[in-house]
Write a protein that holds these residues in place. Sequence first.
Motif, PDB file in Angstrom:
ATOM      1  N   GLN A 102       0.878  -1.083   0.088  1.00  0.00           N
ATOM      2  CA  GLN A 102      -0.113  -0.096  -0.038  1.00  0.00           C
ATOM      3  C   GLN A 102       0.749   1.162  -0.088  1.00  0.00           C
ATOM      4  O   GLN A 102       0.598   2.142  -0.826  1.00  0.00           O
ATOM      5  CB  GLN A 102      -0.929   0.013   1.227  1.00  0.00           C
ATOM      6  CG  GLN A 102      -2.100  -1.043   1.152  1.00  0.00           C
ATOM      7  CD  GLN A 102      -2.826  -1.179   2.483  1.00  0.00           C
ATOM      8  OE1 GLN A 102      -2.211  -0.739   3.617  1.00  0.00           O
ATOM      9  NE2 GLN A 102      -4.038  -1.565   2.296  1.00  0.00           N
ATOM     10  N   LEU A 103       2.117   1.233   0.633  1.00  0.00           N
ATOM     11  CA  LEU A 103       2.837   2.331   0.901  1.00  0.00           C
ATOM     12  C   LEU A 103       3.317   2.467  -0.833  1.00  0.00           C
ATOM     13  O   LEU A 103       3.646   3.584  -1.116  1.00  0.00           O
ATOM     14  CB  LEU A 103       3.927   2.097   1.799  1.00  0.00           C
ATOM     15  CG  LEU A 103       4.716   3.307   2.267  1.00  0.00           C
ATOM     16  CD1 LEU A 103       4.025   4.373   3.167  1.00  0.00           C
ATOM     17  CD2 LEU A 103       5.838   2.800   3.090  1.00  0.00           C
ATOM     18  N   ALA A 104       4.018   1.655  -1.179  1.00  0.00           N
ATOM     19  CA  ALA A 104       4.525   1.562  -2.402  1.00  0.00           C
ATOM     20  C   ALA A 104       3.571   2.134  -3.695  1.00  0.00           C
ATOM     21  O   ALA A 104       3.967   2.938  -4.449  1.00  0.00           O
ATOM     22  CB  ALA A 104       5.154   0.251  -3.087  1.00  0.00           C
ATOM     23  N   SER A 105       2.396   1.674  -3.453  1.00  0.00           N
ATOM     24  CA  SER A 105       1.457   1.986  -4.318  1.00  0.00           C
ATOM     25  C   SER A 105       0.955   3.504  -4.409  1.00  0.00           C
ATOM     26  O   SER A 105       0.832   4.289  -5.437  1.00  0.00           O
ATOM     27  CB  SER A 105       0.281   1.066  -4.249  1.00  0.00           C
ATOM     28  OG  SER A 105       0.478  -0.260  -4.292  1.00  0.00           O
ATOM     29  N   ARG A 106       0.968   3.911  -3.002  1.00  0.00           N
ATOM     30  CA  ARG A 106       0.686   5.203  -2.840  1.00  0.00           C
ATOM     31  C   ARG A 106       1.617   6.339  -3.528  1.00  0.00           C
ATOM     32  O   ARG A 106       1.266   7.404  -3.913  1.00  0.00           O
ATOM     33  CB  ARG A 106       0.049   5.729  -1.359  1.00  0.00           C
ATOM     34  CG  ARG A 106      -0.250   7.045  -1.127  1.00  0.00           C
ATOM     35  CD  ARG A 106      -0.604   7.133   0.143  1.00  0.00           C
ATOM     36  NE  ARG A 106      -1.201   8.605   0.344  1.00  0.00           N
ATOM     37  CZ  ARG A 106      -2.011   9.134   1.591  1.00  0.00           C
ATOM     38  NH1 ARG A 106      -2.198   8.304   2.461  1.00  0.00           N
ATOM     39  NH2 ARG A 106      -2.185  10.333   1.794  1.00  0.00           N
ATOM     40  N   TYR A 107       2.871   6.070  -3.052  1.00  0.00           N
ATOM     41  CA  TYR A 107       3.708   6.867  -3.213  1.00  0.00           C
ATOM     42  C   TYR A 107       4.894   6.791  -4.397  1.00  0.00           C
ATOM     43  O   TYR A 107       5.557   7.438  -4.682  1.00  0.00           O
ATOM     44  CB  TYR A 107       4.843   7.149  -2.078  1.00  0.00           C
ATOM     45  CG  TYR A 107       3.986   7.901  -0.947  1.00  0.00           C
ATOM     46  CD1 TYR A 107       3.425   9.096  -0.826  1.00  0.00           C
ATOM     47  CD2 TYR A 107       3.515   6.865   0.293  1.00  0.00           C
ATOM     48  CE1 TYR A 107       2.813   9.792   0.099  1.00  0.00           C
ATOM     49  CE2 TYR A 107       2.688   7.424   1.363  1.00  0.00           C
ATOM     50  CZ  TYR A 107       2.541   8.931   1.111  1.00  0.00           C
ATOM     51  OH  TYR A 107       1.663   9.410   2.154  1.00  0.00           O
ATOM     52  N   GLY A 108       4.836   5.511  -4.784  1.00  0.00           N
ATOM     53  CA  GLY A 108       5.458   5.148  -6.012  1.00  0.00           C
ATOM     54  C   GLY A 108       4.806   5.466  -7.341  1.00  0.00           C
ATOM     55  O   GLY A 108       5.734   5.666  -8.344  1.00  0.00           O
ATOM     56  N   ASP A 109       3.774   5.818  -7.465  1.00  0.00           N
ATOM     57  CA  ASP A 109       3.525   6.351  -8.780  1.00  0.00           C
ATOM     58  C   ASP A 109       1.987   6.757  -8.395  1.00  0.00           C
ATOM     59  O   ASP A 109       1.384   6.710  -7.304  1.00  0.00           O
ATOM     60  CB  ASP A 109       3.049   5.005  -9.301  1.00  0.00           C
ATOM     61  CG  ASP A 109       3.085   5.299 -11.200  1.00  0.00           C
ATOM     62  OD1 ASP A 109       3.194   6.392 -11.439  1.00  0.00           O
ATOM     63  OD2 ASP A 109       3.142   4.295 -11.859  1.00  0.00           O
TER      64      ASP A 109
END
Length: 291
Positions: A201-208
């Motif tokens: 969820q963290l990568a999904s929100r801030y990675g793109d």
Amino acid sequence: MNDTVRSWWARHPMTYGEVHGQSRYDGAEHTLGTLDFFNKLDAVFHAWNHPLHGQRPFSRLFPFDRYGSGSQVLEVGCGLGTMAMHWAQNGSTVTAVDLNTTAVTQTRRRFELLGLTGDIREADARALPFPDNHFDYVYSWGVLHHSPTIERSVAEMLRVLRPGGEYGIMLYHRHAILQKYMTEYLEGFLHLENRFLTPLQLASRYGDGGRQEGNPHTWPVTRQEFAGLLAPYSPDCTVRVLGTDLDSLLRFLLPGLGLILPTWAKKVWARRFGWSLWAQGHKHVGPCVAS
């Protein structure tokens, strides 16, 4: 999950605008689907990737010279059509697919405005509607890390590629500065978001997706994982880091100093900690190792 991915990206297309999914550039609104809009989008996208350009955009990355007139080229995840446009302008016979209708509609509109021909259609990368060994070159740019079953999409891309044909795939890099510092440390640790968000969820929100809520799946890979995905299909796969994001990121991380760092110093960082991984090679059976 794929329905969720399809729906989210249809509502939030990769416009490269000031706000993710919107068509505002330099403080001015531009109408989606107009030539002016596509020109603005392309200018931003090209600027972000300027180290990859030679005599034409992305010519340091794509083998345009080997797959010109008469060559069958497939793009998986065409977005709003910038790269498919370049291949069509190269004289290649272009097929481009995407999971959502917004991407397909806008790419078709782009081709219509520019007088280009191509087969642009909605399709799921996990089950491509093409026969085995059909294409001479297949590629995907920054798309497959949004799939929770990425191995199926990679297998499909290589299935439809002819033996000896070439491929190119870009995925996000889990060991990039953007992921390790900006996402995991700054947002996850300092801002305490890892207390209520999973690593995905963290990568999904801030990675793109411009830090917008609801991005269902963005999961970067390591170089070794990337090589492993392609190992069953390619004898000569190479995986390298593209550090095209480092210029803008260093200006943020090292104010002042980031502007005066010599090119050689930036390249050292870029080759290890850039946001994009690029895999390329030929279709066959054999080992694939990160280089």
